[in-house]
Each structure stands twice: as structure tokens, then as C-alpha cells.
Scaffold this active site. Structure first.
Site, short mmCIF file in Angstrom:
data_model
loop_
_atom_site.label_atom_id
_atom_site.label_comp_id
_atom_site.label_asym_id
_atom_site.label_seq_id
_atom_site.Cartn_x
_atom_site.Cartn_y
_atom_site.Cartn_z
N GLU A 186 0.79 -1.23 0.00
CA GLU A 186 0.00 0.00 0.00
C GLU A 186 0.83 1.28 0.00
OE1 GLU A 186 -3.19 0.38 -0.30
OE2 GLU A 186 -3.85 -1.69 -0.16
N SER A 201 -35.46 -24.80 52.34
CA SER A 201 -34.73 -24.94 53.62
C SER A 201 -33.25 -24.61 53.51
CB SER A 201 -34.88 -26.38 54.14
OG SER A 201 -36.23 -26.65 54.46
#
Length: 697
Positions: A80, A353
Site C-alpha cells: 500500500e 430450607s
């Protein structure tokens, strides 16, 4: 000659104008606009668990420089912007060549944008024009005056398009290759570098031949620039294209919502969705252990499959490291369509419980009783409330250790009345049961037998606190990467709640090896303490199992609260919890009671036999305060007067010295209470007597 002079003057004027623009053109507040990142969630070892796409619909996983393959950074420069490290934002030599081709030779247009110019354009997309090109050139020079080359390169690789809805090399690495960017091979890095020029045309999963050709061009440029040698070039060029559309990390049935979740961590999706909402756009490292998560979810899925004929469709499982309270596994599973996204680990349900061990530990810590103290499991009523045990029978006098182990209701409520409901709620909330503290005034003595709501996460946190000897540590799910610690799921304080020996005594009562062996033989060697719970109407089945290393809480039921006769904690939740514990506990000492603890319990049983002729008041309890129900007429509120005594015979009852009548030992005398202080006295046929002072209001 004049033309040359004019051209030179024009060039000089343009150059001066450009430099003035770079120096004086206001620098924008957002010169570099990086795309919104997705939320990425990992396990404790860094493996991906889930990824959530942002509102933009684009996948982006920004990377730091050390997370990017050096091959990729070289390759993107080669293809690039080969003079990237030489120019200051604009490659004037390349620009001049582009002008010559575009204007004089009228050949195919040639680009001259540097990586810095492209980076600015990615954040400020506009239609191509001479003016826009000049603007990009000015901004590129300004950017390079402020940022290093490496920062610009990293930002570009995080913002560049890579095909489809992929933005940045981080997302592209996972989507195309199923691995992190830093692990890319040279050939894979060159392939990614080839894509930003025309990402959708070069997508390697759709157009592999085009991608190969472009990749090889990148490798040729890298060789020409001396970035790689011939051997590296040839090996990379020979790599086959194996790119495909990998899930990030693995697409689930929820993909229609834009959510990706790892199948390696089933049952986590509801929790991870919540984390993504709270920490949107971040990389989140959790405390989840993948092996523990998979095993817990697999066992739970199998259990739900077996329980499906019994109309049980949902489960929540929490596995904590007992010592540091980090969540190793969290499974929220529901087979009913429309409820899959509910996080059942954080949903309050009736506790059954499961709170009794905390009441006993608080009573031990307050000196109200010891595990060897004799309690009475006899028919008893509190302000018109007469509890029964699950077997609808009463055990009579028994030690506190046996009363807890057998989960007897009357002794638990009697202890709670002495501990004090408000004090008990404060203690439980400080141990992790935060839901209890939100509205404590609504609870009474039924708190001991399921009159309160808790979440599976809170219950696990509280049991882990009990196992640590009363030292509270909030349950955690998110690791703080900066400190290696974990972020709490609650805001409760850290500190000592109850005396350590009292916490251990409560757990000793629940760690009978034969009881564990009967339910899950593979867990017996761990000596876990475990407690089950079943809510009223059989809507919730619980089991909490704990060792010094692991804490497991299992809830089973239905997301909509529908009951089932099969929802009994001992029958369905206990086998699952103990199986998960056995599979994930590394082993070591458990909570097997010491020999002297067992000897003292046996001595307590002997004391019961020796005191066989003794009479004692079961209801009301000495020192008890009873509040009358203002919604009921006074003559409809009766208090049960009941005592335990020597075998057969009669009991005579007195209130404030006045005889109220007589009854058989196995029966109750009912009295309509009046406000104030009262002395309750009972006398048996053998002359033994007992008394209790109470207050009615």
C-alpha cells in the site's frame, strides 16, 4: 522559457500554499475516527466465549501493536505505501507519477494515497475530488506531526475494510482463519494485506483464485523490498488458501439477533448478554473455566433431559472457587421457547430450607446453643402458624446437629425466634444474600423454611462465605486485567461475619459420609457439606454443596414458576450438584466432622435418654415475643401450649398462676393470649415442671 517560469512559479505558489494550510488549517477534534468496536468476551485463559456486534453491524476488534503479526505490518507497507517510513504524510514522488499518468498520458488512473491519507479517509468518507484529495494531504501531514509511524500503521490496520462486515485485521483474522492476528503465518498475513484495496472482490472465502494472485503480488513486493528472503517467499506462496467464514467465536441459534456465542460454553449466553450491555465495546476477560463450564452444562443438560417427562424444564448452576469466590461456571438453561435469554442464576426464587445452616451458625455464634444442645421437634405454633416437616411427622427431642442434618422445621424456627429475624437477615445479607436485605420487614419465622427469595448466585456466595469461616468475599465474574483480580457481582463488604468455629460446626452437621455415599458415591471422598431445599408447592428444588475448594449451587424448576411433584431437592437437585462437585473438585480435606464432634453428639443422645422423665415446654419458648395479627379478631387468635414429657400421662397448664386445664402429653392446650408479660407453667403427673416467660403484643 516563459512557460517554464510560470510553471515554476505555480509550483512554488502551490507548495507555499500547502505548507501554510498544514500550519494554519485548524486541526479537527476527530482527525482519526476508528469504527465502533464489538464486545469480545473471553474465558479466564483468554479463549473466546462470545462476541456481540455493535449497532453499526460491523465486526471490529481493535488490536495493540504487540497483538498484530509483524508479517502483516510489513506486508501492508509493501503493497500500500512502500515509502511509508520516508514521507511525512504525502508521497510527493508517487503523487507526481500519478499526475503524469492521469493527465499527460491519459492512462489508467493510478492512486497515490499514502497509508496516512487512507487512514483519514476511512474516518471521513467523501466523494473523490481534487479538493478532497488536497484536504486528505493536509490532514495526513498534520497527523504525522502528532503521531508516530507505528501508531498510524496500527490505527490503519484497525480501521481498514477486509470484506463483508469485517473492519480491522483483528476481526478478519478470526473470521477468515479462526485465530488471533499475532498467530498468522507469513502467507496468511500477506493475504490479509491484499484485501483492503478491493475487499469484497478479493474475499478469500468466495474468490480464492483472485486472493491468491493478489497475495503473491504482496509477497513479490515484500521480496523486492528485502522484507523477506527467497525461501520465505516461496514457502508462503506455496501455502494453500484455507480461509473460510469462521464464527467469532462460534455462531449460535441466537445469530438472528446478531449475537455469536461459543458452544464450548453452553448456558452462559444470558449472563454474557448482560455483561455485553454493561461493558459494551470492550474486551472482557471472565473468571469462567472452560472445562468446568462444559462439564457443568453437560451434566445439567443431561439432567433436564431425564426430568423432562416430570415437567421440569429449567436449571441454574453456579460453581465458585470457594477461597476467592471467582465464578468458574455459570449455567442458565431452559427448554421452553422464549425463556432462553433469562439469566436464571440471578433470578430470585423461594429458598426452601437452604437458609437453615445460616440460622444454626448464627445461633452457635451467639451462644444460644451448640451442635450438641437438645432441641425439641414437637407440634408448635407461632401466632397461629403451625409448621410441619416434609414427612409430616415430629422427631421429639434431638440434638441441634441432628435437627439441622434432618432439616427439621420446628427447631429451625425456634432458633430463629431466639436469634431474631432482623439479626438473622442482617447476617445472611452480609454473607451474600443481598435480596433479603431489600425488604427485611416482610419476613417472619417462615424465613427458616422457605419464606424468602434468593438467587442461585447469592446462595453460592453465602455458602462459600460459610465455608471460609464467615469471611465474606463477593462472587466475581470479570477479571481485572490490569491487576489480575476480579470484579465483584455484588457490592457487599469483605469481612468476618460469624465466628469461624461456628461456621465449621454448621457444615460438620451436613457432611455425613453415608448420606453423601447414598446420593453420589463419587463425591463421598470429598466430604462435602450439602443442604437441599424444596419450596412450597414444589416450584423450586435446591442443593448447595461445598468443600474448602469448590462451591456448587443447583436450582431446578420452571422459568414461569410452574410446580411439579418431582421438584424435591433431595431427589433431583442433590444428585446433580454432587456430581458436578465430584467432577470439578481437585480433592483434599472436606468437612468430615472430627471424632470428638461425633462423640459429643452421641453424648447428647445419651442425655436425651437420661432425661426421659423431664418435662419441658416446647411452645411457647422462654423469652419469646409474640405479635398478634391485627387483621384477625382477638378471639380467633390462639397460642398452642405444648410440652414434651415422660411417656404417657397428663399435663396441667397454668398462665400467671391460673390453671388453664389439663391435656394428654401428646396434645396441645390452646390459649387466647392477651397483651403483656405472662408466665406459662406446666406440671406433669410425675411432679416434674417447667416454665417460660413470654411477651404478647
Amino acid at each position: 522559457m516563459i512557460a517554464m517560469v510560470l510553471a515554476s512559479c505555480g509550483t512554488l505558489t502551490a507548495f507555499v500554499g500547502f505548507r501554510v494550510a498544514v500550519a494554519w488549517m485548524p486541526y479537527p477534534s476527530d482527525p482519526i475516527v476508528l469504527p465502533q468496536r464489538c464486545t469480545w468476551i473471553e474465558s479466564r485463559d483468554g479463549a473466546p466465549l462470545a462476541a456481540f456486534v455493535p449497532a453499526s453491524g460491523q465486526w471490529n476488534l481493535p488490536l495493540a501493536q504487540d497483538q498484530i503479526s509483524p508479517h502483516l505490518m510489513k506486508a501492508i507497507v509493501a503493497i500500500e505505501d512502500r515509502r511509508f517510513y520516508e514521507h511525512h504524510g504525502v508521497d510527493w514522488k508517487s503523487a507526481a507519477g500519478a499526475v503524469w499518468q492521469d493527465l499527460l498520458l491519459r492512462s489508467e488512473r493510478r492512486g497515490a494515497s499514502t497509508l496516512t491519507m487512507q487512514l483519514y479517509r476511512l474516518g471521513h468518507p467523501t466523494a473523490l475530488s481534487i479538493w478532497e484529495k488536497l484536504t486528505q494531504a493536509v490532514r495526513a501531514e498534520q497527523i504525522e506531526q502528532r503521531l508516530s509511524k507505528q501508531t498510524i500503521l496500527v490505527d490503519y490496520l484497525n480501521a481498514a475494510p477486509f470484506g463483508g462486515n469485517l473492519v480491522g485485521a483483528g476481526a478478519a483474522s478470526w473470521r477468515y482463519f479462526g485465530r488471533t492476528c499475532e498467530d498468522l503465518s507469513l502467507g496468511e498475513a500477506a493475504l490479509l494485506a491484499a484485501l483492503p484495496q478491493n475487499p469484497n472482490v478479493l474475499r478469500p472465502d468466495r474468490f480464492p483464485r483472485r486472493a491468491i494472485a493478489r497475495r503473491n503480488r504482496v509477497l513479490d513486493d515484500m521480496l523486492a523490498m528485502g522484507m523477506i528472503d527467497t525461501n520465505q517467499h516461496d514457502q508462503a506462496a506455496a501455502e494453500p488458501i484455507e480461509a473460510k467464514w469462521h464464527p467469532l467465536p462460534q455462531e449460535s441459534e441466537a445469530s438472528s439477533k446478531g449475537i455469536l456465542a461459543a458452544q464450548s460454553a453452553p448456558g452462559l449466553l444470558p449472563l454474557l448478554e448482560e455483561l455485553a450491555r454493561e461493558e459494551s465495546g470492550k474486551t472482557i476477560r471472565t473468571t469462567i473455566d472452560r472445562k468446568t463450564q462444559r462439564e457443568a452444562a453437560a451434566e445439567t443438560t443431561n439432567a433436564l433431559s431425564q426430568l423432562s417427562p416430570s415437567h421440569i424444564s429449567a436449571a441454574a448452576v453456579v460453581v465458585l472457587d470457594t477461597q476467592n469466590a471467582q465464578c468458574l461456571a455459570l449455567a442458565s438453561l431452559s427448554a421452553v421457547r422464549g425463556t432462553e435469554s433469562i439469566d436464571l442464576t440471578q433470578r430470585p426464587r423461594s429458598s426452601g430450607s437452604t437458609l437453615k445452616p445460616f440460622i444454626y451458625a448464627a445461633a452457635f455464634s451467639a451462644g444460644i446453643c451448640t451442635p450438641q444442645s437438645i432441641l425439641n421437634d414437637m407440634p408448635t405454633a407461632w401466632a397461629g402458624y403451625a409448621p410441619q416437616d416434609y414427612d409430616r411427622e415430629f422427631a421429639g427431642p434431638l440434638s441441634a446437629a441432628d435437627a439441622l442434618a434432618q432439616s427439621r422445621n420446628v427447631p429451625a424456627m425456634a432458633l430463629l425466634s431466639q436469634v431474631g429475624v432482623e439479626h438473622a437477615i442482617g447476617t445472611m445479607a452480609a454473607m451474600g444474600l443481598a435480596t433479603l436485605s431489600k425488604n427485611p420487614v416482610q419476613y417472619g419465622l417462615p424465613l427458616a423454611i422457605g419464606g424468602a427469595d434468593v438467587t442461585p448466585m447469592e446462595l453460592a456466595e453465602a455458602y462459600a462465605t460459610l465455608a471460609r469461616g464467615g469471611v465474606h468475599r463477593p462472587a466475581t465474574i470479570v477479571l481485572d486485567s490490569s491487576q489480575g483480580s476480579a470484579v465483584s457481582t455484588t457490592r457487599l463488604r469483605v469481612g468476618s461475619i460469624l465466628r469461624p468455629e461456628c461456621c465449621r460446626d454448621a457444615l460438620y452437621c451436613l457432611a455425613d459420609r453415608d448420606r453423601t455415599e447414598h446420593v453420589c458415591p463419587s463425591a463421598a471422598g470429598l466430604s462435602p457439606a450439602w443442604k437441599t431445599g424444596t419450596s412450597s408447592g414444589h416450584r423450586d428444588a435446591w442443593c448447595a454443596a461445598v468443600t474448602p475448594r469448590r462451591t456448587v449451587v443447583v436450582w431446578l424448576g420452571n422459568a414461569d414458576g410452574t410446580g411439579s411433584d418431582s421438584l424435591v431437592g433431595q431427589d433431583v437437585a442433590a444428585p446433580l450438584a454432587l456430581k458436578i462437585l465430584a467432577a470439578n473438585d481437585p480433592g483434599g480435606d472436606g468437612f468430615a466432622p472430627p471424632i470428638n464432634f461425633l462423640a459429643d453428639a452421641q453424648a447428647g443422645s445419651a442425655k436425651i435418654a437420661a432425661d426421659g422423665g423431664k418435662v419441658s415446654i416446647v411452645s411457647p419458648i422462654d423469652g419469646q415475643e409474640i405479635v398478634r395479627d391485627p387483621s384477625l379478631p382477638v378471639n380467633q387468635q390462639r397460642l398452642s401450649l405444648r410440652a414434651s414429657g415422660p411417656g404417657d400421662g397428663r399435663l396441667w397448664w397454668f398462665v400467671d398462676g391460673q390453671c388453664m386445664g389439663k391435656c394428654e402429653i401428646d396434645q396441645s392446650m390452646w390459649w387466647v393470649p392477651t397483651p403483656g408479660e405472662h408466665e406459662i407453667r406446666v406440671v406433669a403427673d410425675n411432679g416434674r415442671a417447667a416454665s417460660a416467660d413470654i411477651h404478647i403484643r
